[in-house]
Design an enzyme around this catalytic site. Structure first.
Site, PDB file in Angstrom:
ATOM      1  CG  ASP A   1      -1.728  -1.273   1.374  1.00 52.77           C
ATOM      2  OD1 ASP A   1      -2.131  -1.842   0.342  1.00 52.77           O
ATOM      3  OD2 ASP A   1      -1.934  -1.711   2.525  1.00 52.77           O
TER       4      ASP A   1
ATOM      5  CD  GLU B   1      -9.251  -2.600  -1.390  1.00 56.83           C
ATOM      6  OE1 GLU B   1      -9.901  -2.728  -0.342  1.00 56.83           O
ATOM      7  OE2 GLU B   1      -8.486  -3.473  -1.827  1.00 56.83           O
TER       8      GLU B   1
END
Length: 506
Positions: free
Chosen positions: A14, A173
Site C-alpha cells: 500500500d 478501495e
C-alpha cells in the site's frame, strides 16, 4: 539505464508517495506491527532508505487489541504549505485519523480523528484551500466516499457522499484524488488485493464529481497474465522535477504452482504515460516487469547493505519492529551492554498478543540469518530463540528451552492446528549461534558454537507460511523472541548480534 523491481522488497504494501523539492518520501502499511507506518526517503524514486516510522508512540498507535492483519491499513502521505500529513486507518482502534509534522524525520503529532467510515483514507488539498477526505467503504463495497474537512481539527464540513463506484470490480478501495491541469483525477483499486487486483481511474471538472470512467481501464493490472509479478494495484502518483509522472504500487512475486507468496506485498515503481485524450496509463500499457527503463530518473549509487547489528546503540535500528504494542519490561538495550536482552513473558508466539519479540521483514528469497544467543533457562518452560513468523498460527522456531528439568535445543513447526517439536537434543552450553538459510522453497535451521559451521537441525517449507496458506495481509518476519510459556521468565535472553545477508545473486 535500468532499475529493478520491487524498489522496496519484502512486506511493504500500500505505498504512498510525495515529493518535496528533490526529495521523495514514501510510507507503507504496517498492520499489527509497532512502530507503525514505515517511512522511506529517496532522491531518485528507485533507491529508498528507511528513515524511521511515522507512528512511534503508543499515544499515536494502540495495537493491544489488534488481531493478525488488523491495526494499521493503507496510509497516504501528502505535503502542503510546509507541513507533512499522513492519514491512515487503525481498524482495531479508533478508525480514520491523520498526523502531521514540519519535519518528517522528527516526531509526528498526536492523531486527529475524522468522523468518516471506511478505510484507505486520502487527503487532497485543493488550490482554493478546501481539503477533501476520501475513503473506501470496505463493508458496503460501493466505492469512494468523500467529505470536506477542517484540516486543523479533523471536523467534517460536509456530509459524506459517494463520488464513484468504480468499474464494477469487487472491493473498490485505495482512493487518491489529484488535480492535474484542468481535471480532477480519482484513482482507485478494484478486484481485491489478490491476483485480480487492478488500478482504475476516473476524472471530473470538479473534485466531488460527477466522475467519468477512463475508457482504457484498468490502467494497471496483471490479472490472467503469465508474469513473475502479480496482484499489481493500490497505486499512488508522483510528478518528478522534470515534469514526468511515475506510480508506486504494490505487487507480489509468487513461487511455484499453484502460485504462493510468502514475502508479502512489496513496493514497485513504473512510469506513467498520458494518452492523447488525457488519461494516465501505468507502465507498458498497464503492465510492468522486474527490469524497467529508468528514463530521466537521476539514479543514485546503491549503498552496501548492513549485514550485522551489534546492538551497540541506545535505540533499535529502524527496520526492527515489535509484534503489537510493546511491553517495556520485555526488552532492553542497556541491561547488557552491546546486546538486545529479551525477558520472556507468559505470552507465546501462538497467541494474538504482545510476546517478547523483536523482528525484521524477510526481504529476499535467498538469504542467511544468524544470531548469537546467550541464555541459561532456570525454570521449566523458559524459552528463547529465533522464529520465522507469518502469524500466530503459522511459524517455525529454533530455540533453547528447559523441559522437565533438562535444557534442550529444539526445532518446532506450527502450521494451523498442527504443532510439533520436530527435533530436539540436550544442550548444556549457555550460548549458541542460531542460523537460518533461506531460498525460494525452504528454510533450513542450524546451530553452532562460535567459529564452527552450523549443524543443520530442521527444515520448513516457505510455501506453508505463504499468504495463500496462512491468510492475512502481511509477510514473513524473522525475529528474536523469548517466552515463559505461560509464566514470566526469570532468565534473561541476551542476543549479542544479528546478521541478515542477502544472496549475491538476488
Amino acid at each position: 539505464m535500468y532499475y529493478s523491481n520491487p524498489v522496496i522488497s519484502g512486506f511493504h504494501p500500500d505505498p504512498s508517495v510525495c515529493r518535496v523539492g528533490e526529495d521523495y518520501y514514501l510510507v507503507t502499511s504496517s498492520f499489527e506491527y509497532f512502530p507503525g507506518v514505515p517511512l522511506f526517503h529517496s532522491k531518485d524514486l528507485v533507491n529508498w532508505k528507511q528513515v524511521g516510522h511515522v507512528l512511534t508512540k503508543t499515544e499515536q498507535l494502540d495495537l493491544k487489541n489488534a488481531g493478525s492483519s488488523g491495526g494499521i491499513y493503507a496510509p497516504t502521505i501528502r505535503y502542503h504549505n510546509g507541513v507533512f500529513y499522513m492519514t491512515t486507518t487503525n481498524v482495531s482502534s479508533g478508525g480514520n485519523f491523520y498526523v502531521h509534522t514540519d519535519d518528517p524525520l522528527g516526531t509526528w503529532s498526536d492523531p486527529i480523528y475524522v468522523d468518516q467510515p471506511g478505510i484507505d483514507p486520502d487527503l487532497f488539498f485543493d488550490e482554493d484551500g478546501t481539503v477533501y477526505y476520501t475513503t473506501s467503504y470496505d463493508a458496503s463495497g460501493q466505492g469512494a466516499y468523500q467529505s470536506r474537512i477542517d484540516v486543523k481539527t479533523g471536523k467534517r464540513l460536509s456530509d459524506v457522499t459517494l463520488v464513484w463506484k468504480g468499474t464494477g470490480g469487487k472491493y473498490p478501495e485505495a482512493p487518491h484524488l489529484y488535480r492535474i491541469g484542468d481535471w480532477y483525477y480519482l484513482m482507485i483499486s478494484e478486484g481485491g488485493t489478490e491476483y485480480a487486483h487492478m488500478v482504475t481511474v476516473a476524472r471530473s471538472k470538479k473534485p466531488d464529481g460527477p466522475f467519468e470512467s477512463c475508457p482504457y481501464n484498468p490502467i494497471l493490472s496483471h490479472r490472467s497474465l503469465l508474469n513473475s509479478i502479480q496482484a499489481t494495484g493500490h497505486a499512488d502518483l508522483v510528478q518528478t522535477l522534470d515534469g514526468n509522472w511515475w506510480a508506486v504500487f504494490l505487487g507480489i512475486r509468487p513461487i511455484g504452482y499453484p502460485p504462493h507468496h510468502h514475502l508479502g506485498r512489496e513496493t514497485f515503481l513504473a512510469p506513467v504515460s498520458w494518452t492523447d485524450d488525457g488519461w494516465p496509463i501505468i507502465g507498458d500499457n498497464g503492465t510492468v516487469s522486474e527490469t524497467m527503463p529508468a528514463g530521466n530518473l537521476p539514479l543514485q549509487a546503491k549503498p552496501a547493505p548492513q549485514v550485522r547489528d551489534d546492538f551497540n546503540g541506545t535505540t533499535l535500528a529502524s527496520y526492527w519492529t515489535f509484534l503489537r504494542s510493546p511491553i517495556p519490561e520485555n526488552w532492553s538495550l542497556s541491561d547488557k551492554s552491546g546486546s538486545l536482552t529479551l525477558y520472556g513473558s507468559p505470552v507465546t508466539l501462538n497467541e494474538a498478543s504482545s510476546p517478547a519479540f523483536v523482528g525484521r521483514r524477510q526481504q529476499h528469497f535467498d538469504c542467511r540469518v544468524a544470531t548469537h544467543l546467550t541464555f541459561a533457562p532456570q525454570q521449566d518452560g523458559e524459552e528463547a530463540g529465533i522464529t520465522v513468523f507469518m502469524n500466530e498460527r503459522f511459524h517455525y522456531e529454533m530455540a533453547v528451552t528447559r523441559i522437565a528439568g533438562e535444557r534442550k535445543l529444539i526445532f518446532r513447526r506450527r502450521l494451523g492446528t498442527l504443532w510439533k517439536i520436530e527435533n530436539e537434543i540436550p544442550w548444556s552450553s549457555d550460548s549458541v549461534i542460531l542460523t537460518i538459510q533461506a531460498d525460494k522453497t525452504d528454510y533450513v535451521f542450524g546451530f553452532s558454537e562460535s567459529g564452527k559451521e552450523p549443524f543443520w537441525f530442521g527444515k520448513g517449507e516457505c510455501g506453508l507460511l505463504a499468504t495463500e496458506v496462512a491468510g492475512g495481509f502481511t509477510g514473513v518476519f524473522i525475529a528474536m523472541y523469548a517466552t515463559g510459556n505461560g509464566m514470566r521468565s526469570i532468565s534473561p535472553a541476551h542476543f549479542d548480534w544479528f546478521d541478515y545477508q542477502a544472496s549475491d545473486v538476488e
